[in-house]
Design an enzyme around this catalytic site. Structure first.
Site, PDB file in Angstrom:
ATOM      1  N   ASP A 259      38.651  59.397  40.010  1.00  0.00           N
ATOM      2  CA  ASP A 259      38.267  58.217  39.220  1.00  0.00           C
ATOM      3  C   ASP A 259      36.903  58.379  38.539  1.00  0.00           C
ATOM      4  OD1 ASP A 259      40.563  56.795  39.872  1.00  0.00           O
ATOM      5  OD2 ASP A 259      39.630  55.782  41.572  1.00  0.00           O
TER       6      ASP A 259
ATOM      7  N   GLU B 254      47.730  51.026  37.204  1.00  0.00           N
ATOM      8  CA  GLU B 254      46.370  50.769  37.686  1.00  0.00           C
ATOM      9  C   GLU B 254      45.371  51.541  36.846  1.00  0.00           C
ATOM     10  OE1 GLU B 254      46.302  52.024  41.775  1.00  0.00           O
ATOM     11  OE2 GLU B 254      46.505  54.140  41.273  1.00  0.00           O
TER      12      GLU B 254
END
Ligand SMILES: *[C@@H]1O[C@H](CO)[C@@H](O)[C@H](O)[C@H]1NC(C)=O
Length: 322
Positions: A35, A201
């Protein structure tokens, strides 16, 4: 049934099929990330890259290719948010607002809806310069339809909106106050895939030309070393666009992104498996850059082996192509 030689494929997908996806540009030094989020410090042109783990690890470099050097953690003592996961912060998102660097982060645990989005700020991004502000008021529990993780902020002509969400009811958005420090409205859905476990997501919104592009990660992110997903169920990066930042997102076929629409930007190819956790950065040297984490199948499938990848974006079709 084949009606035309192009099978009615959208231009961006055709381009990807004809040319294939570019391999990630090179990375040296600390290249294991999950991420990632990027920014260049304008005072000295240093690249800062933040990522999940170690209370938000971060690294610096003089170029996107590296060599990346570890700095430490944004919040070495964890977050003041009183939830499980507050010493294992996720999915940072960095911005520069009125002379201050903002890092939004998520507190949660895997598979849980007990989640909140927090904020840390610094004037310099130097080690030990960060102040934790706790929750920005975007929170969830099993009483909510969404999951308050994976924040990403966008400035729309001086009005800030925070995108967030994962699985459950997919991607949400909330208007923020004028300092971008707290939610100032109720949250609404901007992308949803009604099929299966609706695995969307990690959204990121980016303005280019007349459109707001909503990127997100679709599929199973993690644990590939113990449980390899069925082909096509692993992480890949999709995009939708709208002339409004707050809704009406559609894919290249015109399918609404609140009804399963989404055009693939990047997916497994060659050594690259399960790319996702992406963001887009308007790089001073390279222009629009898509950055992400991916599994290099020649290195290993474990979560702590995911690699930092980036590619410049070709916008010539009106859709992002790498
Ligand atoms: C994957 O790793 C191998 C071995 O280190 C390397 O040679 C190759 O270039 C890498 N590929 C990608 C796409 O990162």
């Amino acid at each position: 049934m084949m009606h035309s030689r192009h099978l009615g494929l959208p231009a961006a997908l055709l381009t990807a099929l004809v040319h294939g996806y570019a391999d990630p540009e090179s990375c040296s030094g600390e290249c294991v990330v999950y991420d990632p989020t990027l920014i260049v410090r304008s005072s000295d042109n240093t690249y800062f890259r933040f990522s999940t783990g170690n209370e938000i690890s971060y690294c610096t470099a003089t170029d996107l290719s590296g060599p990346w050097t570890a700095v430490g953690s944004v919040l070495p003592d964890g977050s003041s948010i009183d939830l499980a996961g507050n010493t294992d912060l996720w999915a940072p998102d960095v911005h520069y607002i009125d002379g201050t660097y903002y890092v939004y982060y998520a507190v949660s645990t895997f598979g849980s809806q007990d989640s909140a989005i927090g904020l840390a700020t610094s004037d310099t991004m130097d080690l030990d310069s960060w102040t934790d502000h706790g929750s920005v008021g975007v929170e969830s529990s099993s009483a909510k339809i969404y999951n308050a993780i994976d924040p990403s902020l966008i400035d729309v002509d001086g009005t800030y909106y925070l995108q967030f969400g994962s699985f459950w009811d997919d991607i949400y958005q909330v208007r923020m106050n004028s300092e971008a420090t707290a939610a100032s409205g109720s949250s609404y859905n901007i992308a949803y895939d009604p099929s299966g476990t609706h695995p969307e997501e990690g959204s990121y919104m980016y303005q280019y030309g007349d459109y707001y592009y909503l990127f997100y990660s679709w599929g199973i992110c993690c644990g590939y070393d113990t449980d390899l997903p069925a082909s096509g169920q692993e992480y890949h990066i999709k995009v939708c666009r709208s002339t409004s930042a707050t809704g009406d997102f559609v894919d290249a076929d015109g399918t609404a992104c609140t009804d399963g629409g989404g055009t693939i930007v990047l997916e497994s190819h060659g050594d690259v498996y399960g790319p996702g956790g992406q963001g887009v950065y308007d790089d001073p040297t390279y222009g629009s850059v898509l950055y992400y984490a991916y599994t290099n199948i020649s290195i290993g499938y474990a979560d702590d082996e995911k690699q930092f990848g980036w590619n410049t974006i070709d916008w010539s079709t009106g859709w992002p192509v790498v």
